[in-house]
Design a protein around this motif. Sequence first.
Motif, PDB file in Angstrom:
ATOM      1  N   VAL B  55      -8.150   4.420   1.215  1.00  0.00           N
ATOM      2  CA  VAL B  55      -7.422   3.795   0.407  1.00  0.00           C
ATOM      3  C   VAL B  55      -7.844   2.466  -0.082  1.00  0.00           C
ATOM      4  O   VAL B  55      -6.908   2.790  -1.468  1.00  0.00           O
ATOM      5  CB  VAL B  55      -6.464   3.235   1.255  1.00  0.00           C
ATOM      6  CG1 VAL B  55      -5.778   2.270   0.312  1.00  0.00           C
ATOM      7  CG2 VAL B  55      -5.613   4.328   2.394  1.00  0.00           C
ATOM      8  N   GLY B 223       6.101  -2.194   5.341  1.00  0.00           N
ATOM      9  CA  GLY B 223       5.114  -1.092   5.386  1.00  0.00           C
ATOM     10  C   GLY B 223       6.717  -0.028   5.700  1.00  0.00           C
ATOM     11  O   GLY B 223       5.718   2.160   6.044  1.00  0.00           O
ATOM     12  N   THR B 252       6.806   2.026  -1.260  1.00  0.00           N
ATOM     13  CA  THR B 252       6.509   3.309  -0.051  1.00  0.00           C
ATOM     14  C   THR B 252       7.137   4.300  -0.402  1.00  0.00           C
ATOM     15  O   THR B 252       5.961   5.444  -0.022  1.00  0.00           O
ATOM     16  CB  THR B 252       7.372   3.093   1.037  1.00  0.00           C
ATOM     17  OG1 THR B 252       8.286   2.607   1.348  1.00  0.00           O
ATOM     18  CG2 THR B 252       5.914   1.866   1.895  1.00  0.00           C
ATOM     19  N   VAL B 255       4.549   6.262  -2.577  1.00  0.00           N
ATOM     20  CA  VAL B 255       3.039   6.640  -1.571  1.00  0.00           C
ATOM     21  C   VAL B 255       3.384   8.290  -1.492  1.00  0.00           C
ATOM     22  O   VAL B 255       3.450   8.770  -1.886  1.00  0.00           O
ATOM     23  CB  VAL B 255       2.738   5.851  -0.684  1.00  0.00           C
ATOM     24  CG1 VAL B 255       1.755   6.486   0.339  1.00  0.00           C
ATOM     25  CG2 VAL B 255       2.893   4.583  -1.208  1.00  0.00           C
ATOM     26  N   TYR B 271      -1.911   6.075  -5.007  1.00  0.00           N
ATOM     27  CA  TYR B 271      -3.170   5.181  -4.310  1.00  0.00           C
ATOM     28  C   TYR B 271      -2.552   4.015  -4.872  1.00  0.00           C
ATOM     29  O   TYR B 271      -3.223   2.962  -4.269  1.00  0.00           O
ATOM     30  CB  TYR B 271      -4.039   5.794  -5.203  1.00  0.00           C
ATOM     31  CG  TYR B 271      -4.793   7.209  -4.836  1.00  0.00           C
ATOM     32  CD1 TYR B 271      -4.068   7.836  -3.948  1.00  0.00           C
ATOM     33  CD2 TYR B 271      -5.263   8.303  -6.040  1.00  0.00           C
ATOM     34  CE1 TYR B 271      -4.397   9.256  -3.215  1.00  0.00           C
ATOM     35  CE2 TYR B 271      -5.244   9.536  -5.702  1.00  0.00           C
ATOM     36  CZ  TYR B 271      -4.443   9.665  -4.540  1.00  0.00           C
ATOM     37  OH  TYR B 271      -5.580  11.659  -4.047  1.00  0.00           O
ATOM     38  N   ALA B 274      -0.338   2.311  -1.911  1.00  0.00           N
ATOM     39  CA  ALA B 274      -0.426   2.454  -1.170  1.00  0.00           C
ATOM     40  C   ALA B 274      -1.715   1.334  -0.478  1.00  0.00           C
ATOM     41  O   ALA B 274      -1.488   0.160  -0.027  1.00  0.00           O
ATOM     42  CB  ALA B 274      -1.066   3.461  -0.331  1.00  0.00           C
ATOM     43  N   LEU B 277       0.238  -2.564  -1.071  1.00  0.00           N
ATOM     44  CA  LEU B 277       1.046  -2.522   0.145  1.00  0.00           C
ATOM     45  C   LEU B 277      -0.359  -2.828   1.321  1.00  0.00           C
ATOM     46  O   LEU B 277       0.456  -4.160   1.936  1.00  0.00           O
ATOM     47  CB  LEU B 277       1.302  -1.220   0.421  1.00  0.00           C
ATOM     48  CG  LEU B 277       3.073  -1.187   0.542  1.00  0.00           C
ATOM     49  CD1 LEU B 277       2.901   0.543   0.533  1.00  0.00           C
ATOM     50  CD2 LEU B 277       3.312  -1.962   0.547  1.00  0.00           C
ATOM     51  N   LEU B 278      -1.764  -2.069   1.342  1.00  0.00           N
ATOM     52  CA  LEU B 278      -2.177  -2.468   2.357  1.00  0.00           C
ATOM     53  C   LEU B 278      -3.098  -4.520   2.018  1.00  0.00           C
ATOM     54  O   LEU B 278      -2.467  -4.379   3.000  1.00  0.00           O
ATOM     55  CB  LEU B 278      -3.019  -1.700   1.952  1.00  0.00           C
ATOM     56  CG  LEU B 278      -4.039  -1.350   3.533  1.00  0.00           C
ATOM     57  CD1 LEU B 278      -3.313  -1.104   4.790  1.00  0.00           C
ATOM     58  CD2 LEU B 278      -5.090  -0.288   2.983  1.00  0.00           C
ATOM     59  N   ILE B 281      -0.116  -6.908   2.852  1.00  0.00           N
ATOM     60  CA  ILE B 281      -0.352  -6.535   4.558  1.00  0.00           C
ATOM     61  C   ILE B 281      -1.020  -7.107   5.553  1.00  0.00           C
ATOM     62  O   ILE B 281      -1.126  -7.985   6.501  1.00  0.00           O
ATOM     63  CB  ILE B 281       0.609  -4.863   5.236  1.00  0.00           C
ATOM     64  CG1 ILE B 281       1.834  -5.299   5.036  1.00  0.00           C
ATOM     65  CG2 ILE B 281      -0.015  -4.916   6.578  1.00  0.00           C
ATOM     66  CD1 ILE B 281       1.527  -3.021   4.966  1.00  0.00           C
ATOM     67  N   LEU B 282      -2.185  -6.491   4.902  1.00  0.00           N
ATOM     68  CA  LEU B 282      -3.341  -7.452   5.166  1.00  0.00           C
ATOM     69  C   LEU B 282      -3.463  -8.515   5.229  1.00  0.00           C
ATOM     70  O   LEU B 282      -4.180  -9.293   6.583  1.00  0.00           O
ATOM     71  CB  LEU B 282      -4.989  -6.587   4.503  1.00  0.00           C
ATOM     72  CG  LEU B 282      -5.695  -5.654   5.627  1.00  0.00           C
ATOM     73  CD1 LEU B 282      -6.869  -5.012   4.586  1.00  0.00           C
ATOM     74  CD2 LEU B 282      -6.407  -6.108   6.895  1.00  0.00           C
TER      75      LEU B 282
END
Lengths: 345, 303
Positions: B55, B223, B252, B255, B271, B274, B277-278, B281-282
Amino acid sequence: MSQRKRGEMHVMSQRRASRWADIGFRGVAAVCSAMPLVVLAAILAVVVAGAMPSIRYMGWRFITDITWNLGNLYGAISVHGGVRAPAGASYGALVFLVGTLASSAIALVIAVPVSVLTAAVLAYQVRGPLQSLLSFLVELLAGIPSVVFGLWGILVLAPWVGSQLGPGIAHLFGWVPFLGGSAGTGLGLLTSGLVLALMITPIITAAVRDLLMQVPRLYREGGIGLGLTSWEVLRHVCLPIVREGLIGAVALGWGRAMGETMAVLMVGGSALNQLPQNLYSPISTMAAVIANQLDSALTDASHMAVHALAELAALLLVLTVVTNLVARLLVHRVGWTAGARGVRV
Amino acid sequence: MSVKSPETAVVFSTGKDRSVGLPRRRRLSSYFGWGLAWACAGLVVSALLDLLVTVVMKGVTSFRWDMLTTVTHGIAGGLQNAILGTLWIVGIAIVMAAPVGILGGVYLSEFARSGWARTVRFWTEVLSGVPSIVVGYFIYLLLVLGLGWGFSALAAGIALLIIMLPYIVSSTESTLRQVPWSLREGAWALGLTRFQAVSRVVWRPAAGGIATGVLTSIAVALGETAPLLYTAGWSAYNPDWHLTHSQVGYLTYVVWTYIEQPYPEAHALAYSAAFLLLVVILCIHILVRMLVRRWGGGAKSHL
């Protein structure tokens, strides 16, 4: 009025005010604490009430019929069993029920051994920074949005299943019914099961790790003292002690796998009116169909599609709530008995 | 190592090399078992890393900074509407979920009888297991159709509220329970009421844990897709900040719809969404980790 008396009255009124603040706060907080229960009851009531017309229209055929047909949305509306529905409409959810059960079963078959062994490593084999790093990674896996899992499924997993894993299994085990056949594009039952397995692994792993850490140290030391290896202690001491909780953790993962929507919607291949023929067939789960049928809910003038989807939601809700109830009861029982034994060291 | 006397030699052989006298079969099966366990752990971690790397690589190559300042046009354009919409919906949800959840958790820990507390805790866990699509459909039946709000930010916010509530209630309650009882007794001995004891003394050591619960719930809400499908709708314009009767876009959605379009521009948008978001969130998860380490205890991993 003397200075002292005024001071006393001030204190009195302040004390009364703080008592009222206490009571008020307690009341508001009590209402807030009841919110989860209220919401759960409301969800059940509204979804079941929304499903009633469809239950009357379809009866048991809802779970025995495989045809999901919205009928002629532009024709006359027919009345059947006291309910208005588009002519020729049929809402049979068997395909989606089978899809839900099959994909979650595949997910469990893969995820349970992997999660239990990973949890054993986390609980007994690593400590210090490595333990917190591995725990963090597993918890991170639980936090990744399901659309991202779906994206990864489409980009990586489905092509791999379609070109290598699927043909490989079909080649080796093609004589077993259900395992043979063409793997197609890779979007289907097997890929859904694999993605679901990865999604529920952190849930089962975290629950089993916590259970294994609750096993009293004396029991493990007793096993070591009797000459068992650490692996035998896990097999013959720890896992039997947490067995009920283990079943609970599995049920927890199962409930999550049945209710998962987006990832299966993206990699499942969206089957309609057709039961899966083999491991690689396209499927739909109940959750995925609800998500996918948004347009039909909007276009049906008789609102029958809305009711049918509500029945689907009600069925899914009952399935997941029951598995969750069983799971929580089992997980808690181990916690309570382990605590009640009073030998935690 | 040098062994001085027979006694220490015995101690050494039982302490360090307990498998010395084992039959080979048991030793091998032990090695095999743990080897398999490590392989499983490796499998999980490598799947996670593969997902992250895939991702991030796709995201980095397709992300452009001007996506942050342009709205979606058909299959191309930017993500500004989706980013603002996500923030708007999650903002509405957290404004309602945080007070309700924290008050509920405080009540369960500080005021409730143990029977009620146990009941609520149990059903809160069950609520957290309700599929999010069912929550979305419930709001659709009740608010979008029933009250005629239409697809709207408020309906979406309430759906997310239901998703977030269990996280906040249970993390608040479990952190408050870890606060030493003597703190409360001290506060009461000074003449504070129970409310004053909570609002002036007891919450301080628990603040970190409560914050981690709220942050975790925000990460979950960011998410979520399924509860928004039937509540938020989709809009290619920036949110107009109306609570009802106006559809909202969210990340989302981009995505999962745009990845199924056959155009590279649409894929680039999916892409990038996503990826964004990733990353967010990380970051939240790492922040939570740091808070837990700093404040100790904190929210138990409530999955």
